[in-house]
Design a protein around this motif. Structure first.
Motif: not given
Length: 617
Positions: A445, A550-552, A555-556, A558-559
């Protein structure tokens, strides 16, 4: 034994066999000189260069017989084994030259027209007997090395050089329209001439151990892979040149230029056999290391004198009769090759250490990496405006650096092979990584933000010089970011995201689009009207790409992936960026395997070009 293992003794053992190992290199300029003076000299020269590029690869197993026989001379049946190796090589050359479908494959690989292909087919058929002659010659070299009686090689080699040169000019006089055929016949006759002279002086075949073909072939395969590295650059670079800028002029001069550098490297190749034999007798001796240092410095100095004094260009123009244009092109790129002699000696010495400790398996790995880096570099540079001969010179250096790095690393048996305790390879202390909680998502990022900021600065600037420097900087940063991402992040996305394969394919396509834009941006002046338009396109494309990740996707990621692994991925990404290319190569593969194997070599060449052109300074 310690008293016998001296620098002088090692040099006396090495010098005759080095002279023999370089005989092919010493002869070839004479054969080129004869072919260049045939009726169609330039075409014959290019054809003979292609034939020899094929020959040295086909002859790799035969050329590897010297270290094999020197180390395994107590086996029975080695002469029959050598004859089988030579016969197999001769059959391959006959197939490529005489069978039309196989010959057409040669034509496609090298991009040959029908007229040039006819010359190449002539040369390949004429060189078929050479494979058998070389196998016999190298088997006899191995017996003489094992017995420590390498003196006869000098006499036989001298006779061979004179004989081959004379036969080449006679053959050209007999067949003035077929220069490649004449050169091939001369080289084949010379190989048998030397083998006949050595047969009378070498120890008779014998031995007490059984042949054990499978075991012998495994050792031979490892040794052949190292020899292939000495030979493969010729064929790989020739293929690359055929598809690069200024291909015609480069194809004419590259064979002669390659043989010039081989004159200063080939003698060092058989140092590996002498070094291995010495370290088996006396593992703790420092004499082999000192001799290797002398050889590396000596060959480098001698080649530098030839390059910087203009003697190299004189060799191309006068002896080999290369036309003025190709000769001048080669002379401009000769300084790039100054690193090669020292790297060649270092590699041969490392091979000797490995052979002495029985760790020859690494040769295959180093060989694969060398070939991939070489091919990747010459292919990538072939898409630029660099002339083919320049791309080939840079690729040769990159391949050797990769080879030495792989062979040098992880020497499990280094203490047995004469590396003193306390050296870098002997340490057992773990390296403690710097502790940080920043993960790969944070790092990528930040890369996005910094690249977009640079693009905004370009858009606001009115100074063409500043815009050019900023553009070079952002191009380098985005290329490095993309390669590191494709190498370490996208494989994790494929594995852990619900539609990982589809997401990665989409991201790779966006990287390709960015590279196409950056390639255009790299090539134009900042004062041209198109420059600002390309900057806007790059900004839009990068902003869209960054938003998707960064938006999709991030985050996945990291999850699904543990934080510790994301931190580890950040460390790998940062390391990859340091080695990655700095220029766009849109035609290169966007795959993890390619980036890991060829990326460091291409990156090295890019950074060398950056330094030479003061890019981004």
């Amino acid at each position: 034994m310690d008293r016998q293992l001296t620098e002088g003794g090692l040099l006396r053992t090495w010098l005759p066999t080095a002279f023999g190992a370089s005989v092919l290199v010493a002869e070839i300029p004479l054969v080129y000189a004869a072919a260049a003076r045939s009726a169609d000299g330039a075409r014959a020269l290019a054809a003979l260069g292609i034939c020899l590029a094929v020959l040295v690869v086909v002859n790799t197993p035969a050329l590897s017989l010297t270290p094999l026989v020197a180390l395994e001379a107590d086996r029975r049946g080695l002469r029959r084994y050598a004859l089988a190796v030579g016969a197999a090589g001769a059959l391959v050359l006959l197939l490529l030259g005489a069978v039309p479908p196989a010959a057409q494959v040669v034509g496609l690989v090298f991009g040959l027209d029908e007229a040039l292909l006819r010359h190449v087919r002539d040369g390949l058929v004429a060189l078929a007997p050479n494979a058998l002659g070389v196998a016999l010659r190298r088997e006899l070299h191995g017996r003489l090395v094992h017995a420590g009686r390498t003196g006869p090689i000098v006499t036989a080699t001298a006779v061979r050089i004179v004989g081959t040169g004379a036969l080449a000019f006679v053959a050209v006089a007999l067949w003035p329209e077929r220069g490649a055929l004449a050169g091939g016949l001369a080289l084949s006759a010379g190989a048998f001439l030397e083998a006949a002279l050595l047969a009378a002086r070498a120890p008779a075949p014998g031995g007490t151990r059984p042949l054990e073909p499978l075991s012998l072939m495994r050792v031979h395969a490892h040794l052949s892979s190292t020899r292939l590295l000495a030979m493969a650059p010729m064929v790989i670079t020739t293929v690359g040149i055929a598809h690069a800028h200024e291909a015609e002029a480069s194809l004419v001069v590259w064979p002669a230029l390659y043989e010039l550098i081989m004159l200063f490297t080939s003698p060092a190749t058989d140092w590996e056999a002498v070094c291995a034999r010495a370290l088996r007798r006396c593992p703790a001796s420092g004499a082999p290391r000192r001799v290797a240092a002398w050889l590396g410095a000596g060959f480098t100095f001698a080649f530098a004198v030839v390059v910087l004094s203009g003697a190299g260009e004189g060799y191309l123009r006068s002896l080999v009769a290369v036309p003025d244009g190709p000769a001048a092109l080669a002379a401009a790129w000769m300084p790039v090759l100054l690193l090669v002699p020292g790297l060649w000696v270092l590699r041969a010495h490392l091979h000797g250490i490995r052979m002495a400790s029985g760790e020859t398996a690494v040769f295959v790995r180093a060989g694969v990496v060398h070939a991939l880096v070489l091919a990747g570099t010459v292919t990538a540079l072939g898409t630029t405006a660099l002339p083919g001969v320049g791309a080939a010179c840079l690729a040769v250096v990159a391949g050797l650096l990769a080879d030495v790095g792989i062979t040098r690393s992880g020497q499990v048996g280094s203490r047995r092979a004469g590396v003193p305790p306390g050296s870098r390879t002997d340490t057992k202390e773990p390296v403690v990584a710097q502790q940080t909680t920043t993960d790969v998502v944070d790092a990528l990022t930040t890369d996005h933000r910094e690249a977009l900021d640079l693009l905004d600065r370009i858009a606001r600037s009115t100074n063409p010089r500043e815009k050019r420097d900023l553009a070079d900087t952002v191009i380098a940063e985005v290329v490095r970011h993309a390669i590191a991402e494709e190498t370490y992040v996208y494989p994790a996305m494929r594995e852990h995201l619900p539609e990982g394969e589809k997401e990665v394919q989409h991201d790779v396509e966006e990287h390709k689009q960015l590279e196409e834009i950056m390639k255009q941006l790299e090539a134009i002046d900042a004062s041209e009207p198109r420059f600002d338009g390309l900057v806007r396109r790059m900004t839009e494309q990068l902003r869209h790409h960054a938003h998707d990740e960064e938006s999709e996707q991030f985050p996945q990621l990291r999850a699904q992936v543990p934080h510790e692994r994301l931190v580890e991925m950040r460390e790998k990404v940062e390391t990859a960026k340091k080695l990655a290319p700095t220029r766009p190569h849109p035609n290169a593969p966007h795959t993890e395997l390619f980036h890991k194997l060829a990326g460091p070599g291409v990156g090295l060449v890019d950074r060398l070009r950056d330094r030479l052109t003061h890019r981004g300074s």
